[in-house]
Design a protein around this motif. Structure first.
Motif, PDB file in Angstrom:
ATOM      1  N   UNK A  74       0.837  -1.207   0.000  1.00  0.00           N
ATOM      2  CA  UNK A  74       0.000   0.000   0.000  1.00  0.00           C
ATOM      3  C   UNK A  74       0.867   1.250   0.000  1.00  0.00           C
ATOM      4  N   UNK A  75       2.033   1.146   0.625  1.00  0.00           N
ATOM      5  CA  UNK A  75       2.943   2.291   0.645  1.00  0.00           C
ATOM      6  C   UNK A  75       3.430   2.607  -0.768  1.00  0.00           C
ATOM      7  N   UNK A  76       3.687   1.569  -1.555  1.00  0.00           N
ATOM      8  CA  UNK A  76       4.120   1.798  -2.931  1.00  0.00           C
ATOM      9  C   UNK A  76       2.996   2.407  -3.763  1.00  0.00           C
ATOM     10  N   UNK A  77       1.793   1.909  -3.589  1.00  0.00           N
ATOM     11  CA  UNK A  77       0.659   2.443  -4.344  1.00  0.00           C
ATOM     12  C   UNK A  77       0.448   3.919  -4.010  1.00  0.00           C
ATOM     13  N   UNK A  78       0.604   4.263  -2.737  1.00  0.00           N
ATOM     14  CA  UNK A  78       0.464   5.655  -2.322  1.00  0.00           C
ATOM     15  C   UNK A  78       1.589   6.504  -2.901  1.00  0.00           C
ATOM     16  N   UNK A  79       2.802   5.943  -2.918  1.00  0.00           N
ATOM     17  CA  UNK A  79       3.955   6.652  -3.462  1.00  0.00           C
ATOM     18  C   UNK A  79       3.743   6.969  -4.947  1.00  0.00           C
ATOM     19  N   UNK A  80       3.254   6.008  -5.693  1.00  0.00           N
ATOM     20  CA  UNK A  80       3.015   6.210  -7.118  1.00  0.00           C
ATOM     21  C   UNK A  80       1.894   7.229  -7.336  1.00  0.00           C
ATOM     22  N   UNK A  81       0.857   7.142  -6.554  1.00  0.00           N
ATOM     23  CA  UNK A  81      -0.288   8.040  -6.717  1.00  0.00           C
ATOM     24  C   UNK A  81       0.048   9.473  -6.350  1.00  0.00           C
ATOM     25  N   UNK A  82       0.773   9.650  -5.243  1.00  0.00           N
ATOM     26  CA  UNK A  82       0.996  10.994  -4.705  1.00  0.00           C
ATOM     27  C   UNK A  82       2.281  11.640  -5.194  1.00  0.00           C
ATOM     28  N   UNK A  83       3.298  10.815  -5.523  1.00  0.00           N
ATOM     29  CA  UNK A  83       4.597  11.411  -5.858  1.00  0.00           C
ATOM     30  C   UNK A  83       5.133  11.009  -7.225  1.00  0.00           C
ATOM     31  N   UNK A  84       4.475  10.088  -7.908  1.00  0.00           N
ATOM     32  CA  UNK A  84       4.901   9.699  -9.258  1.00  0.00           C
ATOM     33  C   UNK A  84       6.362   9.252  -9.303  1.00  0.00           C
ATOM     34  N   UNK A  85       6.819   8.571  -8.253  1.00  0.00           N
ATOM     35  CA  UNK A  85       8.242   8.226  -8.151  1.00  0.00           C
ATOM     36  C   UNK A  85       8.706   7.409  -9.350  1.00  0.00           C
ATOM     37  N   UNK A  86       9.862   7.776  -9.897  1.00  0.00           N
ATOM     38  CA  UNK A  86      10.390   7.103 -11.078  1.00  0.00           C
ATOM     39  C   UNK A  86      11.522   6.146 -10.802  1.00  0.00           C
ATOM     40  N   UNK A  87      11.897   5.999  -9.520  1.00  0.00           N
ATOM     41  CA  UNK A  87      13.038   5.155  -9.185  1.00  0.00           C
ATOM     42  C   UNK A  87      12.892   4.693  -7.744  1.00  0.00           C
TER      43      UNK A  87
END
Length: 789
Positions: A74-87
């Motif tokens: 869930x932390x990864x899903x939130x990271x992608x949703x909120x911060x668009x992390x590329x790495x």
């Protein structure tokens, strides 16, 4: 089917394919150039999406294991949703800091599944479907469960073999890419001039030429020069710059280094590795001349990009952007620290959220978006060149065949053998006879698996790691070997010295294995950066590894008491140091019958050391760093500038063992030095080396140079070329080295790299303080200069 109908069908298929390609966004069309694809994708991105590409959060919290499958957390899903992390960084990492163990961490097949799952989620749940980069620690093997553990950097450099190091790079790259990761952190090219510093073990030693050659070999093996290669990784050079010479030996402290010293010594290894294909550089925690390296525009932009034409990306060390504000105090806010780092030339924020402040900085006019665009361009370009948009996934079923396979384990043993340095062999006590009736193997490093491995190592299965005790038993038999630990590395509550002495009395020879430890454990506390905290509340056996700086170099705990007691038995005493830094060996040099050192030799280290002890391998390791007599001599590196040191009141000024030193079971004779001048600045240097002893063996011939009179003060000697080679007993070989403008050049008073006319002393030998042949050459004309600034 008629020929005409066949042509119509083929044409229809081609038209359908062309239509499908034309309906794709340009950046998804593999037929277009990388430039076209990057330009198109960048034009479609929002500011938030761009900044997301500049983030590299901690990866080990981004997955969940359920049964035999791996899913995004869930932390990864939130990271992608909120911060668009590329790495992500260190997704597969396992160690006490990450709290990932053999039980809850990722074994190779699960690691591949994790990479696929994270990649799939990022591609399918973001607007533009940009794949993520996975960056992994890999200074001496991929820091993940089940991978091959090679000797640490300082051990690999003791091989003086670029060929071997290139093979190590190939193995590491294959293991990383087969698990779905893309970026390898390493090699570490910091020049080590202070053994008190905690991270000497990660480096290639004190010399720029040796470090540069080995660094370039590692990068070549890692495949950074051609990212389209199946197992190519993006090698990340660490740490930019002068990180290994902090004041007081304190990790991250200010480095007092002049501009000329930077250009003469600290920069060349990085440049050579970049010329070999390295596409990523990591900043360092320290400052130079008042400027934090993570905010140093001259180093990261003017020099690296404008002068060296470096086309890769720059990543901050973990939380070092925050350090601009919180440690160096040259930015009053985190937003200002982020702006300083980006403006200096940093592309990626490792671990933290500092670069999220760039959103507000752009909106308030404090940061120009064009700099963000340039950074994103560099990152996207690497993703396209690596083919991630077309091939983002790996096959988990083939991963186990790639990781820690028989070939890699065999290579680990070969590198470990080549890294063992024989320092003393009085009365030729070594090699030992396999007919010996009984051997006492004692000491805290004789049978400690994790103390064979060094820092930046994942948890291990016992069966995969070979200790010295294991190696000795394999040469003899359990009935002829008696083991007693004797003491710990640091913990003085462990006292089995009396038992060790009793075992020694029952034996014909003693093998005492002492030294240091970089083995992390769950008792140790860690900083946010992952560096260990050395305090009374966390008494482990660690005395080396990131954060464990030393004020002395003596053996800790009761190790010296153990050696003293063993010496009183009168039995032949062989002392083996397994260490991460050159520890004090004065007593051992005087009192041991034989003395060897192995710098955390890796998973096969125990067998490799036993191979040397019993003559199955003739040692040819050479010291990549000088061994001081006392901390009072530091720094005591070999290529210091004139004038020559004078002795102290208490002791000689020379090191106990000099750079390049190492013994063999055989002897070598040097002769017939010849110089052939091909052009004003081109000389061929040839000489012969003959194996004059009773064993086949390897020698490492070394060429040193001294500019006799120059416009600026020069080193008393500087390594320029070296070669490791094998000779059978009685065999002779001609060695040829070529000196060019690069070898003869200096940094003059105007900070230009030039070749000056004059005389140069050529010194050929077996180490920096064992010169066998000497001559002079003269340069009477030069062909120009290169302005470094």
């Amino acid at each position: 089917m008629t020929q005409r109908l066949s042509i119509l069908i083929i044409g229809l298929i081609m038209n359908i394919g062309a239509f499908a390609q034309s309906s794709l966004p340009l950046y998804k069309n593999p037929l277009l150039s990388v430039d076209e694809r990057v330009k198109d994708l960048l034009s479609r991105m929002t500011l938030e999406e761009k900044v997301g590409q500049l983030l590299s959060p901690l990866g080990w919290e981004m997955y969940e294991i359920k049964d035999d499958e791996v899913y995004p957390s869930e932390k990864f899903k939130k990271l992608i949703k909120e911060k668009n992390a590329g790495m992500l960084w260190a997704t597969y990492r396992a160690d006490p800091w990450t709290r990932k163990t053999l039980e809850n961490g990722l074994r190779p097949e699960l690691a591949a599944k994790a990479g696929n799952a994270l990649q799939k989620y990022a591609i399918e749940n973001t607007r533009l479907g940009i794949p993520v980069f996975l960056a992994e620690e890999a200074p001496h093997g991929h820091m993940a469960i089940g991978t091959t553990v090679f000797p640490t950097g300082i051990g690999m450099s003791a091989t003086w073999s670029p060929t071997l190091i290139e093979e190590v790079g190939k193995a590491i790259a294959k293991e990383i890419r087969s698990q779905g990761a893309h970026i390898s952190y390493g090699p570490v090219l910091d020049l080590s001039r202070d053994p008190r510093w905690s991270r000497v073990e990660e480096t290639f030693g004190e010399d720029p030429v040796l470090s540069g050659r080995l660094g370039a070999a590692m990068v070549t093996g890692l495949g950074s020069g051609d990212l389209s290669r199946e197992h190519a990784t993006i090698a990340t050079l660490k740490h930019f710059l002068a990180y290994a010479v902090p004041e007081g030996g304190q990790n991250g402290n200010y480095a007092s280094v002049g501009a000329r010293d930077l250009h003469e010594n600290f920069l060349p290894p990085f440049r050579e590795a970049i010329e070999a294909g390295a596409l990523s550089v990591m900043t360092s925690y320290n400052s130079i001349d008042g400027i934090p390296c993570t905010a140093n525009h001259y180093l990261l932009t003017q020099l690296l990009r404008n002068e060296w034409k470096f086309r890769g990306f720059v990543v901050s060390d973990l939380y070092s952007i925050e350090g601009i504000h919180e440690s160096h105090f040259v930015a009053s806010t985190m937003e200002e620290a982020a702006v300083q780092a980006l403006s200096a030339g940093v592309d990626i924020d490792l671990g933290g959220d500092a670069f999220m402040n760039l959103l507000q900085a752009v909106r308030s006019g404090k940061q120009d978006e064009t700099q963000i665009n340039a950074a994103v361009d560099r990152i996207l370009r690497m993703k396209f060149e690596m083919g991630l948009f077309e091939h983002p996934y790996v096959n988990p079923k083939t991963t186990t065949k790639m990781v820690r396979n028989k070939e890699h384990v065999k290579l680990a043993r070969k590198v470990a053998q080549s890294s063992v340095v024989l320092l003393e062999n009085k009365n030729s006590i070594l090699p030992l006879s396999k007919k010996i009736k009984r051997v006492a193997v004692v000491g805290p490093n004789a049978d400690n698996r994790y103390n064979m491995l060094g820092d930046y190592t994942a948890p291990q299965e016992d069966k995969d790691i070979r200790t010295v005790l294991d190696g000795v038993i394999s040469k003899l038999s359990p009935s002829r070997v008696e083991y007693v630990r004797g003491c710990a590395i640091r913990d003085t509550t462990v006292n089995e010295i009396a038992e060790a002495v009793e075992a020694a009395h029952r034996s014909e020879v003693i093998i005492a294995v002492v030294g240091g430890s970089s083995a992390r454990d769950f008792k140790t506390s860690y900083q946010e950066t992952g560096a260990a905290i050395a305090d009374e509340k966390s008494i482990s056996d660690m005395e080396c590894g990131e954060g464990f700086d030393r004020a002395t170099l003596t053996l800790l705990g009761k190790q010296q008491d153990l050696l003293n007691a063993l010496k009183t038995t009168g039995k032949p005493l062989i002392v083996v140091y397994i260490e991460g830094r050159p520890l004090d060996k004065v007593w051992a040099s005087e009192c041991a019958d034989a003395l060897l050192t192995a710098s955390y030799p890796g998973q096969a280290g125990g067998d490799a050391i036993a191979d040397v002890l019993f003559g199955d391998y003739n040692p040819a390791g050479r010291l990549p760093v000088s061994v001081p007599r006392s901390v009072g001599q530091i720094p005591v590196y070999y290529n210091k500038k004139a004038p020559r040191n004078h002795d102290y009141v208490e002791m000689a000024a020379s090191p106990l063992y000099g750079f390049g030193y190492g013994l063999s079971y055989t002897t070598f004779e040097y002769s017939d030095l010849q110089i052939t001048q091909k052009s004003p600045c081109h000389f061929e240097v040839s000489f012969k080396v003959k194996n004059t002893g009773d064993y086949d063996g390897e020698e490492v011939a070394q060429l040193y140079l001294k500019d006799e009179y120059a416009s600026v003060v020069q080193p008393l000697k500087q390594l320029k070329h070296f070669e490791r080679f094998f000779l059978r007993k009685g065999e002779e070989k001609e060695i040829l080295f070529t000196l060019t403008e690069k070898d003869l050049s200096i940094i003059d008073r105007s900070m230009k790299r030039v070749v000056e006319t004059g005389d140069f002393r050529i010194m050929i030998g077996a180490s920096s303080d064992d010169i066998r042949l000497t001559t002079h050459i003269s340069v009477k004309s030069v062909s120009g200069s290169k302005n470094l600034r």
